[in-house]
Write a protein that holds these residues in place. Structure first.
Motif, mmCIF file in Angstrom:
data_model
loop_
_atom_site.group_PDB
_atom_site.id
_atom_site.type_symbol
_atom_site.label_atom_id
_atom_site.label_comp_id
_atom_site.label_asym_id
_atom_site.label_seq_id
_atom_site.Cartn_x
_atom_site.Cartn_y
_atom_site.Cartn_z
ATOM 1 N N UNK A 199 -8.182 -0.458 -3.531
ATOM 2 C CA UNK A 199 -9.602 -0.131 -3.437
ATOM 3 C C UNK A 199 -9.846 1.375 -3.439
ATOM 4 N N UNK A 200 -8.788 2.160 -3.352
ATOM 5 C CA UNK A 200 -8.917 3.608 -3.217
ATOM 6 C C UNK A 200 -9.165 4.246 -4.579
ATOM 7 N N UNK A 201 -10.347 4.849 -4.816
ATOM 8 C CA UNK A 201 -10.650 5.396 -6.136
ATOM 9 C C UNK A 201 -9.772 6.582 -6.526
ATOM 10 N N UNK A 202 -9.123 7.200 -5.552
ATOM 11 C CA UNK A 202 -8.266 8.344 -5.862
ATOM 12 C C UNK A 202 -6.858 7.923 -6.283
ATOM 13 N N UNK A 301 1.409 14.134 -3.623
ATOM 14 C CA UNK A 301 0.066 14.682 -3.647
ATOM 15 C C UNK A 301 -0.627 14.299 -4.952
ATOM 16 N N UNK A 302 -1.917 14.075 -4.868
ATOM 17 C CA UNK A 302 -2.737 13.694 -6.017
ATOM 18 C C UNK A 302 -2.579 14.719 -7.150
ATOM 19 N N UNK A 307 -5.572 18.397 -1.790
ATOM 20 C CA UNK A 307 -5.814 18.073 -0.384
ATOM 21 C C UNK A 307 -5.757 16.571 -0.112
ATOM 22 N N UNK A 308 -5.368 15.780 -1.127
ATOM 23 C CA UNK A 308 -5.233 14.333 -0.955
ATOM 24 C C UNK A 308 -3.796 13.921 -1.274
ATOM 25 N N UNK A 343 10.949 8.786 -5.922
ATOM 26 C CA UNK A 343 9.862 8.412 -5.014
ATOM 27 C C UNK A 343 8.588 9.211 -5.255
ATOM 28 N N UNK A 344 8.723 10.423 -5.776
ATOM 29 C CA UNK A 344 7.576 11.313 -5.976
ATOM 30 C C UNK A 344 6.617 10.717 -7.003
ATOM 31 N N UNK A 345 5.327 10.691 -6.684
ATOM 32 C CA UNK A 345 4.360 10.117 -7.632
ATOM 33 C C UNK A 345 4.207 10.968 -8.897
ATOM 34 N N UNK A 346 4.794 12.150 -8.908
ATOM 35 C CA UNK A 346 4.784 12.939 -10.143
ATOM 36 C C UNK A 346 5.415 12.169 -11.297
#
Length: 356
Positions: A199-202, A301-302, A307-308, A343-346
């Motif tokens: 549900x998280x738009x980010x 990080x996004x 900051x997210x 593991x890094x979302x990069x």
């Protein structure tokens, strides 16, 4: 600045990340909605270095398990309680062929260090069918997740660092190098929402592959084992007096939080052939694990909003993975130390830019 970090979600991931940051001296707030269902609260909490029908060593086991043992021991010493239970896992062989296969595999030094040289088969024989003997795995155990989460909640409430509320994404305002939320000023928001992340738009672009699991709470007659039994399904002793958790199912369909008769029947069909003792079912639980398509966590990080951040995707091994990767994320936030590339979302930033 009201806080350095706002942690959204207080399951296994959020609790361990909040505790790690707090122990480093940061001002942390937790925001959690207790009305939302939580897979962590019905988790068996098992940590086991050798898993799977083909006896695989858990990914990064040599790093994860020493770190997790010390982490939970230290946390328990500070918070009190009795939520860490170190015990062996006993796997009865299904056949001579399986016995030969496992013994050949565990001759490998990478696996042998996690195995008792000679399993105490006689100890287990009154309770489970083991005509071919079994494999006894060490450095394993379980965490009473409900008790641990309660201890963390009480700690942050006592320190006035806990908000019982559901996050409203529309109220998040990115402001330079920080975030505003209602009347709060925060350096970073770190989302630890489990399955709710969809549900998280980010972060809804992340490739989750959620899996529903069900387990039973039962009283097993004259059952005194402290070890975990695993033969595809598991028997987890909860109190040393016969109360056990029996689990677990895996379903990638019908992703709801409802316990089903099919789930109960499946578990009973799998457990009855090897459990010798009679039992009575007391409860049935269901949860949705936040697994990922590549079976690796989502840490980092996004790609657009510094900051997210997110700490999620721990799947079925949350208790094993969370301490190590929470530490990695905090090191990254402090000094820029690299997060493990797997593991890094990069690794999947391309999905975000493709979705825009």
């Amino acid at each position: 600045m009201n806080a350095d970090y706002l942690i959204v979600g207080q399951g296994i991931a959020g609790s361990i990340l909040a505790w790690t940051l707090s122990q480093r001296g940061y001002r942390v707030l937790i925001m959690n909605d207790p009305t939302l269902p939580s897979a962590s609260k019905v988790s068996g909490g098992i940590f086991n270095p050798l898993t799977g029908k083909k006896l695989y060593r858990t990914w990064k086991a040599d790093e994860l398990f020493p770190f997790a043992h010390k982490f939970y021991s230290d946390m328990q010493a500070q918070l009190g309680g009795d939520f860490l239970h170190n015990c062996d896992v006993y796997r009865p062989y299904r056949s001579i062929e399986e016995q030969n296969s496992y013994l050949a595999q565990t001759a490998d030094p990478n696996l042998s260090k996690y195995v008792v040289e000679r399993a105490d088969d006689a100890k287990f024989a009154p309770f489970v069918e083991n005509p071919y003997g079994g494999l006894q795995i060490t450095q394993a155990g379980w965490v009473d997740c409900v008790q641990m989460l309660q201890k963390i909640e009480h700690y942050f409430i006592e320190n006035k660092q806990y908000i019982h509320d559901r996050v409203d994404y529309q109220k998040i305002e990115i402001q330079g190098d920080g975030v505003a939320y209602n009347d709060l000023k925060i350096k970073k928001i770190l989302f630890c929402e489990g399955y709710e992340a969809r549900q998280n738009p980010f972060f809804n672009w992340l490739p989750f592959n959620p899996v529903k699991g069900q387990s039973l709470i039962a009283v097993v007659e004259d059952y005194t084992l402290q070890e975990i039994i695993n033969q595809g399904t598991f028997i987890l002793p909860l109190d040393g007096k016969g109360k056990c958790r029996l689990g677990a199912t895996y379903s990638w369909h019908e992703l709801d939080w409802e316990a089903t008769e099919d789930g109960r029947a499946y578990l009973e069909d799998k457990i009855k052939p090897y459990l010798k003792k009679k039992y009575q079912i007391l409860e049935q639980h269901a949860g949705i694990r936040p697994s990922t398509k590549d079976r690796r966590p989502f840490v980092g990080i996004h790609p657009e909003y510094a900051s997210l951040g997110i700490f999620n995707g721990l799947g079925t091994k949350g208790v094993s993975l969370a301490p190590f990767f929470a530490n990695q994320l905090v090191n990254f936030l402090e000094t820029g130390e690299e997060i493990d590339k797997e593991a890094n979302i990069e690794r999947i930033f391309s999905l975000y830019f493709r979705s825009k």
